[in-house]
Write a protein that holds these residues in place. Structure first.
Motif, PDB file in Angstrom:
ATOM      1  N   HIS A 126       0.657  -1.196   0.178  1.00 15.39           N
ATOM      2  CA  HIS A 126      -0.130  -0.267   0.103  1.00 15.39           C
ATOM      3  C   HIS A 126       1.124   1.516   0.263  1.00 15.39           C
ATOM      4  CE1 HIS A 126       0.031   0.932   4.244  1.00 15.39           C
ATOM      5  NE2 HIS A 126       0.350  -0.805   4.822  1.00 15.39           N
ATOM      6  N   ASP A 158       6.416   0.206   6.668  1.00 15.62           N
ATOM      7  CA  ASP A 158       5.344  -0.078   6.253  1.00 15.62           C
ATOM      8  C   ASP A 158       3.876   1.354   5.765  1.00 15.62           C
ATOM      9  OD1 ASP A 158       2.038  -1.268   7.257  1.00 15.62           O
ATOM     10  OD2 ASP A 158       2.561  -0.042   8.649  1.00 15.62           O
ATOM     11  N   ASP A 159       4.322   0.360   4.636  1.00 13.89           N
ATOM     12  CA  ASP A 159       4.444  -1.023   3.776  1.00 13.89           C
ATOM     13  C   ASP A 159       5.532  -0.617   2.307  1.00 13.89           C
ATOM     14  OD1 ASP A 159       4.768  -3.346   2.993  1.00 13.89           O
ATOM     15  OD2 ASP A 159       3.097  -3.516   2.332  1.00 13.89           O
ATOM     16  N   GLU A 192      -4.620   1.780   2.615  1.00 13.05           N
ATOM     17  CA  GLU A 192      -4.899   0.579   3.847  1.00 13.05           C
ATOM     18  C   GLU A 192      -5.106   1.027   4.976  1.00 13.05           C
ATOM     19  OE1 GLU A 192      -3.391  -2.136   6.122  1.00 13.05           O
ATOM     20  OE2 GLU A 192      -2.790  -0.701   5.786  1.00 13.05           O
ATOM     21  N   GLU A 193      -4.367   2.087   5.585  1.00 14.87           N
ATOM     22  CA  GLU A 193      -3.853   2.300   6.790  1.00 14.87           C
ATOM     23  C   GLU A 193      -5.771   2.494   7.690  1.00 14.87           C
ATOM     24  OE1 GLU A 193      -2.084   1.563   8.600  1.00 14.87           O
ATOM     25  OE2 GLU A 193      -0.328   1.393   7.644  1.00 14.87           O
ATOM     26  N   GLU A 222       1.499  -7.739   3.275  1.00 11.63           N
ATOM     27  CA  GLU A 222       2.323  -7.590   4.333  1.00 11.63           C
ATOM     28  C   GLU A 222       1.923  -8.299   5.877  1.00 11.63           C
ATOM     29  OE1 GLU A 222       1.727  -3.232   5.808  1.00 11.63           O
ATOM     30  OE2 GLU A 222      -0.753  -3.944   5.124  1.00 11.63           O
TER      31      GLU A 222
END
Ligand SMILES: [Zn+2]
Length: 518
Positions: A126, A158-159, A192-193, A222
């Motif tokens: 991501h 990340d990431d 994604e977060e 991940e």
């Protein structure tokens, strides 16, 4: 008499130990047949100045996701255009890799394979990162400075390691005229977060409706890492491949009563009633699931790796290989340590407690929030039922605020092609490590792709010590320069290995190159 009894008991104990030992010798193993990767290999992708600089530039984009609907979209747009101009082979009009931009900022690449009988595979990463606000870093948050062999910046582990690792690998493969048999999809979501509703969810929809994908061979995303100091007794680094992801549920417990003056209090206050309910939840944890989920495979494999002195090594193996007998004992031992406790059960964390408005007024209502992280062998309903039973007070209302069920457990057997490809590749690159399946206790956005396969493997090619684990979403996030080089080679080998025939990955033709049983 007493002596005879003792001898009999000793003999029986001896017999039992022999039986258990025999059983332990039949223990689980992982047979990985892929040749170890070395820096001296002709096809090893060296971390040149140019590759390092590209990664650093990518890290400098502040692609922060604050909350749903709150993202730095300008930075995302700039990073996407930087990526498109920095990997010319991947992005040229003549490239065999086709890019579709989804929902403005998410990227979906497709490499068409020549054999349509093979299921496609999906590699994910991501583009967004979590904020650094309020954190006391010793290094600038987004400068990507290199110091003492590490690159420091939000997003290193990340990431963006995934994004740049995969892109470098693809660029290299294309220079070698890459023509895979299997079709590969590479998906970089941009949120994604914050759950991936705009990125991964839309990419999955595109895969289903436009690409007509129904099934995937596997998904790589991940997740867990190569860890030093994972458990005492294991001197080798543990290569932990996340084969499941815990679910979660947030529950609101509440109790309401009539308000009153504190000078004439009833026997039970609202706060007292709710506090007792919360105390019961903490005292009676959710039941141990040891033996029901992947932790059984984890412990059995671990028992084959432990280098303990005699006779502790035998004892540990016997116990870990005979959980049917020693489950209560092992559960008790694992429950005493928060990280291992989280492995074997749904955890219970009381995160909020609100009640009362004034010193001399009895509270008329009290609320608490309980955050459960759900073990893969339990459902949200089972967790709530357990809580209700433990609280045993019909006056307490229990309300589900939000939650996601735990993800299904991916195959992690010796005979699983998908697991062997991912775990075998990790082993091939992190040559001194020992592969272990694991349960990922954080959340990713892979749930959007579970409709295509349960074989989702959550592994970030990062090698750290246990004490550095809090750098994820934390202070002074960093990755070793040589680890980034390994990450590029991990993705390179993953793309190549996932193109190998089943027989070769599982033994057969590659047996000669087999590095043996772990
Ligand atoms: Zn992430």
């Amino acid at each position: 008499m007493a002596r005879t009894a003792l001898v009999t008991i000793a003999c029986l104990a001896g017999l039992l130990s022999c039986l258990l030992l025999l059983n332990s010798l039949n223990s689980r193993s992982i047979r990985l047949t892929l040749r170890p990767c070395a820096k001296s290999d002709e096809d090893f992708i060296q971390l040149t100045e140019e590759r390092l600089a590209r990664f650093q530039r990518g890290l400098r984009f502040r692609t922060v996701s604050y909350d749903i609907g709150r993202q730095d979209t300008q930075q995302l747009a700039e990073m996407v255009s930087f990526i498109r101009s920095s990997f010319p082979r991947v992005h040229s009009a003549k490239s065999s890799v086709k890019l579709t931009v989804i929902n403005q900022y998410s990227l979906l690449y497709k490499v068409q394979g020549s054999d349509s009988s093979l299921l496609p595979a999906l590699l994910m990463s991501h583009l967004d990162v979590v904020p650094t606000d309020g954190q006391n870093w010793t290094k600038p948050h987004f400068d990507a400075v290199v110091e003492d062999g590490y690159i420091y910046a939000r997003g290193t582990i990340d990431d963006k390691v995934g994004v740049f690792g995969i892109l470098e690998a693809m660029e290299y493969l294309l220079a070698k005229d890459w023509k895979p048999k299997r079709t590969f999809y590479i998906a970089f979501g941009h949120d994604e977060e914050i759950h991936g509703f705009q990125g991964a969810a839309r990419i999955a929809e595109h895969l289903r409706t436009v690409e007509k994908v129904q099934k995937l061979e596997f998904v790589s995303d991940e997740g867990m890492v190569v860890l030093d100091g994972f458990v005492s007794g294991l001197s080798a680094p543990a290569i932990i491949i996340g084969v499941s992801e815990k679910g979660y549920v947030n529950l609101r417990l509440s109790y309401n009563s009539t308000p009153g003056h504190s000078s004439m209090p009833p026997a039970e206050s609202v706060i007292g009633v709710l506090a007792r309910a919360v105390a019961r939840l903490e005292a009676s944890q959710q039941p141990s699931q040891l033996g029901n989920g992947p932790e059984k495979a984890i412990l059995e494999l671990l028992s084959t790796y432990l280098k303990l002195p005699f006779p502790a090594n035998i004892a540990a193996r016997v116990v870990l290989n005979n959980l049917w007998l020693f489950k209560p004992l092992v559960s008790y031992a694992l429950s005493r340590n928060p990280p291992t406790n989280a492995l074997i059960r749904t955890t219970t964390a009381v995160t909020m407690f609100n009640a009362g408005i004034k010193h001399n007024v009895l509270a008329s209502s009290a609320q608490a929030v309980v955050n459960h992280r759900i073990h893969p062998s339990q459902t949200i309903q089972q967790v709530v039922d357990h809580d209700r039973q433990v609280i045993a007070d019909p006056r307490i209302q229990i309300e589900i605020l939000d939650g996601i069920e735990a993800s299904p457990v991916a195959d992690c057997e010796e005979s699983s092609y998908a697991f062997q490809v991912v775990a075998g590749t990790a082993q091939q690159v992190f040559t001194d490590g020992r592969v272990l399946p694991g349960i990922f206790v954080a959340k990713t956005d892979t749930n959007h792709y579970l409709q295509f396969t349960r074989n989702v493997y959550r592994f970030t090619p990062n090698h750290i010590h246990m004490r550095d684990a809090n750098r994820y979403h934390g202070v002074d996030e960093r990755i070793g320069v040589t680890v980034f080089e390994k990450a590029i080679n991990f993705y390179y080998h993953l793309l190549r290995n996932a193109d190998l025939p089943r027989e070769q990955v599982l033994g057969g033709a590659a047996a000669a190159a087999c590095q043996g049983e772990l």
